[in-house]
Structure formats: structure tokens, C-alpha cells
Design an enzyme around this catalytic site. Structure first.
Site, mmCIF file in Angstrom:
data_model
loop_
_atom_site.group_PDB
_atom_site.id
_atom_site.type_symbol
_atom_site.label_atom_id
_atom_site.label_comp_id
_atom_site.label_asym_id
_atom_site.label_seq_id
_atom_site.Cartn_x
_atom_site.Cartn_y
_atom_site.Cartn_z
ATOM 1 N N GLU A 147 -45.180 11.399 38.005
ATOM 2 C CA GLU A 147 -45.417 10.444 38.934
ATOM 3 C C GLU A 147 -45.524 10.548 40.508
ATOM 4 O OE1 GLU A 147 -44.426 6.269 36.815
ATOM 5 O OE2 GLU A 147 -42.857 6.950 37.799
ATOM 6 N N GLU A 149 -46.516 6.961 29.584
ATOM 7 C CA GLU A 149 -45.514 6.178 29.523
ATOM 8 C C GLU A 149 -45.587 4.860 29.140
ATOM 9 O OE1 GLU A 149 -42.619 6.473 32.716
ATOM 10 O OE2 GLU A 149 -42.416 8.720 32.600
#
Length: 583
Positions: free
Chosen positions: A158, A232
Site C-alpha cells: 500500500e 485484500e
């Protein structure tokens, strides 16, 4: 094992179309004796892949020490996954977030003044490159290109939420390649961060938990060709001390999954099985207020913290069966649990009294941080001598994260980072009184710029506006309790104390330690660190994996920082209590 290929049409395994049906399962949050059980249940739910992060801070706790054994035996975990017929997505960091202490970055990085984490700072990149050269060579035989289960590997984590330095990501990808990684690489970001966090020539994936069609469309707009993967797919959430236990309706989560799979996309559940932040390994968030994560990482996942199927297991299995073959047979049964009420803790030892046996004090003009002391987790005991009696105001420029204040061994107050408390008034009884501050690292921040989170007392300590000098800083990592001398408890202890008791078992099974009537501290069984407890909740029990118990005599130690149960007993029960829920 077949090799993963990426083309404009999507994923292929040895030229055959392939959909990743994956779930998060962190080997470092599960007792190694239970890895095979959790992997088997992943396959029974219909998954063909598991995903795991790799925690740099555990594998390389010191610059010159690298570990890959016992609960960190990643090759053994990969062997078990392959034996179960599962592929693996590997996410080696260096930064992992994961609600894990420091986002997985080792604390010793912060001993270097001015270091800039997750950047091209040479101090940071040099450490990262060294880590990868230690981690990756033992893993190369496990790559799918060499017959192993690892299909692909992630670059950072991320990163788009942190920055937009493509050259930083290129350096990490280049190091992976130089270390022999020849499977596909991928990045993962939330949809709004894709532009900043992706890398040309590397598969981009998206993280989200709702609005699957909309979020996949954003991914497709950024990446016009190739497979769609939610790296995710959030089907639950984590909890913080003082909050509620977060849950998500199974039917609603299953509808979101159905929507995602109907597009033809691949998925990785975050999490399939959350596990536990054993010991001191929980992370924290700090968005203007510090919020430490609880010990449990149950995550309201398809397998609960004890590895038992939840309603989501059945709901997701039914959805997956619409799109892929699912193993026949019933949903796995819940494992046996044991109960043993009112275990007495009859011996005790004062933490301040036995501190010299637990860590060596270092003298300095000012308090030293944990990182300066070479310490990862636990507590630091700071002490200095006060010059004169009378009323005073103690001020801490920074407290990281919770300081218990004592005068001549007697408690006078608590200062907490979370509550922005930095000052305490009290009266010094005599000249030469010893001021002691027991400071707890409640978890280094794991997300955002706050990851530069040095622990202990990083700033000045003032008494009536004047900086105090002449300190000892004593690290108390509590990695071993063997040096503690216990004695029978005759009176109610005051202040932080270790409490010890034993109990007998004819056979072992999972159980849950309940500490009703206790306030705050940590617990160990047979030397295994279960984690933190705190009466503020939401979590009100600690998971005890069956493998840490033994037939015969077992030892339990509880470090209570404040007030123990009046009878100084604990319970082992068959049920967990993660507190009141909030959807």
C-alpha cells in the site's frame, strides 16, 4: 507446481485459465503446531491459495542476527501449504502494516538518528537490501518456477498511501530480482492510491471490502489489460483497546464476494484466519490520537482466533462453489476446548524489586529510548534521584506510550500518550527520594508517518520546568522470566507484580484465559507469551493454543501492573470473550 502467467486475458497456470481464490493466513500469528490444521481448512473452504506477510522485525531482530526457525520457519510453512495442494502469495515487505508492531519494520532502524523509513534514504535501503539477501535465498526453491508453491510476490505494501516515489519501488523490485525472484511481482493499493503506488510492468491490485464492481472498475481504468485481483478483500476488521469488537454480517459479506467473483476477478480474503498478536507484537494507529491494537487478531474471519469455522466459512464456501469446485464433505467441527475454573496464583514478585535481574541499567544524563537501548518490546524502567522535598509538577515532553510513576516504590499516578496526558503533580516526601517511571511500549505505530515511533521517553523530563538529569534507563524486554524469584503471597501486593501459579492437566486442548477482576498486564503459560490483557476491553480473555500446554503440571505467570483479582485467581474456560460488538 505449475507456474503463474499473466497476460491480457488474465491469470494462467501452465497456459490454462486460472482464478486465484486466496485467503490471508499469517504463519507468525499461529502456533506452528497448528499451521497444518489452518491450511487444511483453507482448502476445505474452497481456496486454492493462501497469502502471508513476512515480518522483518521478527526475522531480523538485530542487524547481525537473522532467524528462520521454530515459529518463524517459513520454509516449513511453505512445505505444509504445498502438501495441502495450496499455492502461496508471499508479501515480504519490507513494510507490511498488518496491524503489526511497527508495520514489521525492525526497531533497530530507529536507533539511527534522522532515518527516513519507506524512502530512498541510503540508511533504509541498505538495511532493506541486507534483509532481502538473508531472507530470499532459502525461499528460492519454493518459487513456482522451481517447483514450489509461491506463485507471486508483492513489492512493498500500500505504498500509494505513503508516497509516490516510483524509483523507491523500482529499487525494491530490482533487489527482489537480483536476489533470484523470478515469479510475477505485484503491488497492492486502495483504489484512490493506485496512481501513486503502482509500478510500470508490475501487476497492480486493489484493496477494498465493499462496492466490488465500482472498485474493480477503478482498477481496470488504471490497468486496462490483465487480470483483476483484490489483494485484500476486507471481510472483517481489527479491534483497538477501548473500542468495540468489530464484526461484519456474514450474509452481507457473502453478497459482496458474489459480486466480486461474478466479474471474473480473483480474490484474496483479508483475513481467512487472523490469529493472535502473541506477546508484545500488536501494532497501533495514530491519527492525532494513539490507538493500540488488542492482542486478538480474530478479524471476524471465516476461521476464528482458535481456528474454528464461523458463519462466514459456510457462507463463503457456498458462494465459491458457484464459481469453482469445492471439496466435498461437511464444514469442519469445532475443536475440543478445556475448562479449569479458579486457578490460584499463590506466589508473587514485585517488578520493581526484581528489575535488576531482568535488565541492566544504563547511566546517562537523560532518559534513553528503547531503540537506543537495543530493545524491541516490553518496558523501560527510568530512575533518578530528586533533590528536595515539597510539591512539584512533573512534565514529560513525550511519553511512548504509558508511564506509571512511583516515588520510593509507591505509585503516584499514570501518564498516557493515548489521553494526551503529560503532566502530574505530587509531593516529594524527602530529599533523595527516587523517582521511577515504568514506561510500556504498547505497540509501535504501523501505518502512516507515525511509523517513526521511538519508544520510552524520547523527550525531556521536567520538574517544575527544569530538566531533570542523571538517569538510569533499564530495559525490561521480558523475553524470559527465568530470573524472577517468587515467594508465597501473604499480603495484597501494591504496584506492578508478577503472580505465579500451577495447574494440572490430564490432557491438553485449546482454552481461553479469563482474568476477571484483574486490571492490566501480560500473561504467560509455560513460558509462552500469550499477550496483553486490559480491563477496559473490548477483549476480556486470551486465547491459549493447546500446543503450549502439557499433560501434567503447567505454570502460569501474570504480570499485573495495577490491581490484581482480590483472590488472585484466573479461569480457563471453553469460550472466548472479545467484548461487545459493533458492526
Amino acid at each position: 507446481m505449475p507456474v503463474l502467467q499473466i497476460d491480457d486475458g488474465g491469470f494462467r497456470l501452465d497456459s490454462e485459465p486460472f482464478r486465484l481464490l486466496s485467503g490471508g493466513l499469517h504463519y507468525f500469528r499461529v502456533h506452528p503446531a497448528q499451521w497444518a490444521d489452518r491450511l487444511h481448512k483453507a482448502r476445505l473452504m474452497g481456496l486454492n491459495t493462501v497469502e502471508t506477510y513476512v515480518p522483518w522485525n521478527l526475522h531480523q531482530p538485530r542487524p547481525d542476527l537473522f532467524r528462520m526457525n521454530d515459529g518463524l520457519d517459513l520454509p516449513a510453512f511453505l512445505d505444509l501449504a504445498a502438501a495441502e495442494g495450496l499455492h502461496v502469495l508471499l508479501r515480504p515487505g519490507p513494510y507490511i502494516c498488518a496491524e503489526w508492531e511497527g508495520g514489521g519494520l525492525p526497531s533497530w532502524l530507529l536507533a539511527q538518528r534522522g532515518i527516513r523509513l519507506r524512502t530512498r534514504d541510503p540508511l533504509f535501503l541498505s538495511a532493506v537490501d541486507d534483509y532481502f539477501t538473508r531472507l530470499l535465498p532459502p525461499l528460492l526453491p519454493y518459487l513456482a518456477t522451481r517447483g514450489g508453491p509461491v506463485l507471486a510476490m508483492q513489492v512493498e505494501n500500500e505504498y500509494g498511501a505513503r508516497g509516490d516515489d516510483t524509483a523507491y519501488l523500482e529499487h525494491l523490485a530490482g533487489t527482489l530480482r537480483r536476489c533470484g525472484v523470478d515469479v510475477p511481482l505485484f503491488t497492492c493499493d486502495q483504489p484512490a492510491d493506485l496512481e501513486r503506488g503502482t509500478l510500470p510492468g508490475v501487476l497492480a491490485t486493489a484493496n477494498f471490502g465493499t462496492r466490488s464492481t465500482q472498485n474493480l472498475a477503478a482498477l481496470r481504468a488504471h490497468q486496462p489489460n490483465g487480470p483483476l485481483l483484490s489483494a485484500e478483500f476486507w471481510i472483517g476488521w481489527f479491534d483497538r483497546w477501548g473500542g468495540h469488537h468489530v464484526v461484519r454480517d456474514p450474509d452481507q459479506a457473502a453478497r459482496e464476494l458474489d459480486e466480486l467473483l461474478a466479474t471474473g476477478a480473483s480474490v484474496n480474503f483479508y483475513m481467512f484466519h487472523g490469529g493472535t498478536n502473541f506477546g508484545f507484537t500488536n501494532g497501533a494507529n495514530d491519527k492525532h490520537t494513539y490507538r493500540p491494537t488488542i492482542t486478538s487478531y480474530d478479524y471476524d474471519a471465516p476461521l476464528d482466533e482458535a481456528g474454528d469455522p464461523t458463519e462466514k466459512f459456510t457462507a463463503f464456501r457456498e458462494v465459491i462453489a458457484k464459481y469453482a469446485p469445492v471439496p466435498a464433505g461437511p464444514v469442519p467441527a469445532r475443536s475440543a476446548k478445556l475448562a479449569l475454573p479458579s486457578v490460584p496464583l499463590t506466589e508473587s514478585a514485585g517488578l520493581l524489586d526484581c528489575a535488576p535481574a531482568l535488565g541492566d541499567a544504563v547511566e546517562s544524563s537523560h532518559p534513553l529510548t528503547m531503540e537506543q537501548l537495543g530493545q524491541d518490546f516490553g518496558f523501560v524502567l527510568y530512575e533518578t534521584v530528586l533533590p528536595a522535598p515539597g510539591p512539584v509538577l512533573l512534565e514529560l515532553e513525550q511519553v511512548r506510550d504509558r508511564a506509571q510513576v512511583f516515588l520510593d516504590g509507591q505509585p503516584v499516578g499514570v501518564l498516557e500518550r493515548e489521553n494526551h496526558e503529560h503532566a502530574l503533580a505530587f509531593t516529594v516526601p524527602r530529599s533523595g527520594s527516587v523517582l521511577s517511571l515504568l514506561v510500556e511500549n504498547q505497540g509501535r505505530v504501523n501505518y502512516g508517518p507515525g511509523i517513526h515511533d521511538r519508544k520510552g521517553l524520547p523527550g525531556k523530563v521536567l520538574l517544575d520546568g527544569t530538566e531533570l538529569a542523571g538517569w538510569t534507563s533499564r530495559p525490561l524486554p521480558l523475553t524470559s522470566l527465568d530470573a524472577i524469584t517468587f515467594a508465597g503471597t501473604t499480603t495484597a501486593p501494591t504496584g506492578p507484580h508478577f503472580h505465579r501459579g500451577t495447574f494440572e492437566l490430564a490432557e491438553v486442548a485449546d482454552t481461553f484465559l479469563h482474568l476477571d477482576g484483574w486490571t492490566k498486564g501480560n500473561a504467560w503459560i509455560n513460558g509462552f507469551a500469550l499477550g496483553r490483557y486490559w480491563s477496559r476491553g473490548p477483549q476480556r480473555s486470551l486465547y491459549v493454543p493447546g500446543p503450549v500446554l502439557r499433560a501434567g503440571t503447567n505454570e502460569i505467570v501474570v504480570l499485573e501492573l495495577h490491581s490484581a483479582h482480590r483472590a488472585r485467581t484466573v479461569d480457563l474456560r471453553t469460550t472466548h470473550d472479545l467484548g461487545p460488538t459493533e458492526e
